[in-house]
Write a protein that holds these residues in place. Structure first.
Motif, PDB file in Angstrom:
ATOM      1  N   SER A  76       0.848  -1.188   0.000  1.00 19.18           N
ATOM      2  CA  SER A  76       0.000   0.000   0.000  1.00 19.18           C
ATOM      3  C   SER A  76       0.885   1.241   0.000  1.00 19.18           C
ATOM      4  CB  SER A  76      -0.918  -0.005   1.225  1.00 19.18           C
ATOM      5  OG  SER A  76      -1.763   1.115   1.233  1.00 19.18           O
ATOM      6  N   SER A  77       0.879   1.955  -1.121  1.00 22.15           N
ATOM      7  CA  SER A  77       1.758   3.111  -1.296  1.00 22.15           C
ATOM      8  C   SER A  77       0.950   4.401  -1.185  1.00 22.15           C
ATOM      9  CB  SER A  77       2.448   3.045  -2.668  1.00 22.15           C
ATOM     10  OG  SER A  77       3.227   4.198  -2.906  1.00 22.15           O
ATOM     11  N   ASP A  78       1.360   5.287  -0.252  1.00 21.78           N
ATOM     12  CA  ASP A  78       0.688   6.582  -0.044  1.00 21.78           C
ATOM     13  C   ASP A  78       1.569   7.706  -0.561  1.00 21.78           C
ATOM     14  OD1 ASP A  78      -1.431   5.362   1.255  1.00 21.78           O
ATOM     15  OD2 ASP A  78      -0.530   5.579   3.241  1.00 21.78           O
ATOM     16  N   THR A  79       0.995   8.557  -1.412  1.00 19.62           N
ATOM     17  CA  THR A  79       1.686   9.742  -1.912  1.00 19.62           C
ATOM     18  C   THR A  79       0.983  10.980  -1.380  1.00 19.62           C
ATOM     19  OG1 THR A  79       2.357   8.616  -3.953  1.00 19.62           O
ATOM     20  CG2 THR A  79       2.403  11.024  -3.962  1.00 19.62           C
ATOM     21  N   ASN A 105       5.507  10.526   2.300  1.00 22.26           N
ATOM     22  CA  ASN A 105       5.264   9.418   1.376  1.00 22.26           C
ATOM     23  C   ASN A 105       5.789   8.120   1.980  1.00 22.26           C
ATOM     24  OD1 ASN A 105       4.290  11.350  -0.351  1.00 22.26           O
ATOM     25  ND2 ASN A 105       6.010  11.268  -1.780  1.00 22.26           N
ATOM     26  N   ASN A 106       5.034   7.053   1.831  1.00 24.57           N
ATOM     27  CA  ASN A 106       5.467   5.784   2.408  1.00 24.57           C
ATOM     28  C   ASN A 106       4.772   4.627   1.722  1.00 24.57           C
ATOM     29  OD1 ASN A 106       3.067   4.693   4.258  1.00 24.57           O
ATOM     30  ND2 ASN A 106       3.136   6.938   4.455  1.00 24.57           N
ATOM     31  N   THR A 107       5.327   3.440   1.903  1.00 27.07           N
ATOM     32  CA  THR A 107       4.735   2.208   1.377  1.00 27.07           C
ATOM     33  C   THR A 107       4.714   1.165   2.491  1.00 27.07           C
ATOM     34  OG1 THR A 107       5.551   2.637  -0.855  1.00 27.07           O
ATOM     35  CG2 THR A 107       4.881   0.378  -0.345  1.00 27.07           C
ATOM     36  N   ASP A 108       3.523   0.671   2.778  1.00 28.82           N
ATOM     37  CA  ASP A 108       3.364  -0.405   3.760  1.00 28.82           C
ATOM     38  C   ASP A 108       3.364  -1.750   3.048  1.00 28.82           C
ATOM     39  OD1 ASP A 108       3.091   1.537   5.692  1.00 28.82           O
ATOM     40  OD2 ASP A 108       0.886   1.474   5.692  1.00 28.82           O
ATOM     41  N   ASP A 142       5.110  -4.280   7.665  1.00 25.31           N
ATOM     42  CA  ASP A 142       6.090  -3.198   7.705  1.00 25.31           C
ATOM     43  C   ASP A 142       5.298  -1.908   7.483  1.00 25.31           C
ATOM     44  OD1 ASP A 142       8.253  -1.567   7.666  1.00 25.31           O
ATOM     45  OD2 ASP A 142       9.190  -2.421   5.880  1.00 25.31           O
ATOM     46  N   ILE A 143       5.137  -1.101   8.548  1.00 26.43           N
ATOM     47  CA  ILE A 143       4.150  -0.033   8.565  1.00 26.43           C
ATOM     48  C   ILE A 143       4.782   1.307   8.928  1.00 26.43           C
ATOM     49  CG2 ILE A 143       1.976   0.766   9.585  1.00 26.43           C
ATOM     50  CD1 ILE A 143       1.660  -1.795   7.993  1.00 26.43           C
ATOM     51  N   GLU A 144       4.278   2.386   8.306  1.00 27.90           N
ATOM     52  CA  GLU A 144       4.575   3.753   8.722  1.00 27.90           C
ATOM     53  C   GLU A 144       3.253   4.450   8.998  1.00 27.90           C
ATOM     54  OE1 GLU A 144       6.616   7.866   7.020  1.00 27.90           O
ATOM     55  OE2 GLU A 144       7.405   5.910   6.398  1.00 27.90           O
ATOM     56  N   GLU A 145       3.099   5.023  10.202  1.00 25.73           N
ATOM     57  CA  GLU A 145       1.844   5.645  10.608  1.00 25.73           C
ATOM     58  C   GLU A 145       1.996   7.158  10.681  1.00 25.73           C
ATOM     59  OE1 GLU A 145       0.610   3.880  14.265  1.00 25.73           O
ATOM     60  OE2 GLU A 145      -0.218   2.099  13.289  1.00 25.73           O
ATOM     61  N   THR A 146       1.262   7.872   9.824  1.00 31.59           N
ATOM     62  CA  THR A 146       1.345   9.337   9.839  1.00 31.59           C
ATOM     63  C   THR A 146       0.585   9.941  11.006  1.00 31.59           C
ATOM     64  OG1 THR A 146      -0.589   9.553   8.406  1.00 31.59           O
ATOM     65  CG2 THR A 146       1.565   9.376   7.336  1.00 31.59           C
TER      66      THR A 146
END
Length: 407
Positions: free
Chosen positions: A92-95, A103-106, A131-135
């Motif tokens: 899951s890619s967020d732009t 910007n990140n990709t889980d 593998d997660i990045e939480e804004t």
């Protein structure tokens, strides 16, 4: 091909698709690619365009942005004579169009296997990597929380499906690790070992009483003062799907004992309720409610289509007494058009401080099933956290256009 073989192949196909749907929660009906007679490959794609007016969930530093999410998903499903498996990978890619640094990709990987040795002995195995990045958890270094978790577990069941008595024995192991700079969040890293035993006794064709015991050990790598053991005992009832209802009710008591003898033991009444009511074939009401102890960084809820909403927490290593309730209503207005309305209330009491949070989430979605392979949805989500710590209170609005597609 003989009629028997044809029937077996169709049964295997239906079972593997059902297993896949249980994990991926498809609204669409994806076409599969048959790799072998009992192995299916199922690709899907989600495209989402979101406007988030406070994506860091921080009223002291509100930042808004249009966010484009692209999430391809690949599922491999198969079934043997007495076994089935399911493997899924989603990226899951967020732009963020107004904040490129966010910007990140889980990456999410899950695997599940069902084994049936005979009528009385069954085993379910599962494994996962996230593998997660939480804004929504901007930390003191002004960077998002970044972590990965590895999970492996299983449940062994003894007792025939139609037997009066059954027992489940479950075990699960999870590792949580952070990758933030300057060793930030190292105090959150932990290993969790959970054991569960559930005894069922059938009192009616679709109704069983239950007694359940749980033992969960939280072993923190560096913050040893947070290491603890949860012991829970519950009793209740579960009923299988009937014409209109299905669900389960569990009530009991939970206790948290810290490894550090200088920290007081905490206890609370607890419950877990999940029920579905379907008064019409086109209308479904859902209720889930839970009260228990959780680790601070696990304090998440869901709104709208099930998206996680994390409570920002400057004391993430603090355990919480969590009480959460979600009400949902899904209704088909015409054959291929449905709405989904939900409300979630979360009350969080932090054990090592005077902090209390009250989080309210409202979600509204409208989905048009345009084709078997294509859904288009519009959604709105509102989140408000009222905290004793002023810096942790916030309001957040999310507007979304979502497209789900498959072959």
């Amino acid at each position: 091909m003989s009629k028997k073989l044809t029937k077996n192949a169709l049964t295997a196909t239906a079972t593997t698709l059902a297993m896949a749907a249980s994990i991926t929660s498809w609204a669409i009906e994806p076409q599969y690619i048959k790799l072998t007679e009992s192995t299916l490959f199922i690709p899907t794609l989600q495209l989402k365009e979101v406007y988030d007016d406070n994506f860091h969930a921080d009223d002291n530093n509100e930042q808004s942005s249009w966010i484009t999410t692209l999430a391809p998903s690949f599922t491999l499903a198969g079934k043997g004579n007495k076994s089935g498996y399911l493997i899924n990978y989603t990226a899951s890619s967020d732009t963020f169009h107004s904040s490129q640094k966010d910007n990140n990709t889980d990456h999410i990987f899950t695997a599940e296997s069902n084994l049936e040795f005979n009528a009385r002995n069954r085993l379910k195995l599962n494994a996962g990597y996230r593998d997660i990045e939480e804004t929504a958890t901007l930390n003191q270094n002004q960077e998002n929380d970044q972590y990965n978790s590895k999970t492996i577990g299983g449940v062994y069941t003894y007792g025939a499906r139609t037997a009066r008595a059954q027992i489940d024995l479950g075990a699960n192991y999870d590792e949580l690790r952070y990758s933030n700079s300057n060793h930030l969040n190292d105090d959150e890293e932990r290993d969790t070992t959970a054991l569960r035993s559930t005894f069922y006794y059938r009192v009616a064709p679709d109704t069983r009483l239950l007694l359940e015991a749980r033992h969960t050990d939280y072993d923190y790598i560096s913050d040893t003062n947070s290491s603890s053991t949860n012991i829970d005992l519950l009793t209740g009832v579960t009923w299988d799907a009937t014409a209109k209802t299905s669900g389960s009710i569990k009530v009991g008591r939970g206790q948290k004992d810290y490894d550090n003898s200088g920290i007081d033991t905490a206890s609370t009444g607890m419950w877990e309720v999940g029920a579905t009511w379907k008064p019409r074939t086109y209308s479904t009401f859902r209720l889930t409610t839970r009260r228990a102890f959780d680790e601070g960084s696990n304090s998440v809820g869901t709104i709208g289509d099930g998206t996680d909403t994390t409570v920002r927490n400057t004391n993430d290593d603090s355990a919480v007494k969590l009480q959460t309730t979600t009400l949902g209503w899904k209704h088909y207005w015409i054959e291929h058009l449905y709405s989904d309305l939900s409300y979630t209330r979360m009350d969080l009491e932090y054990l090592d401080s005077n902090r209390e949070d009250k989080l309210n989430n409202i979600g509204l979605g409208l989905t048009y099933e345009m084709r078997r392979w294509l859904d288009i949805g519009l959604g709105y989500k509102y989140s408000e956290n009222d905290s004793d710590v002023n810096s942790e209170s916030y309001e957040r609005n999310i507007y979304a256009l979502t497209i789900n597609a498959s072959l």
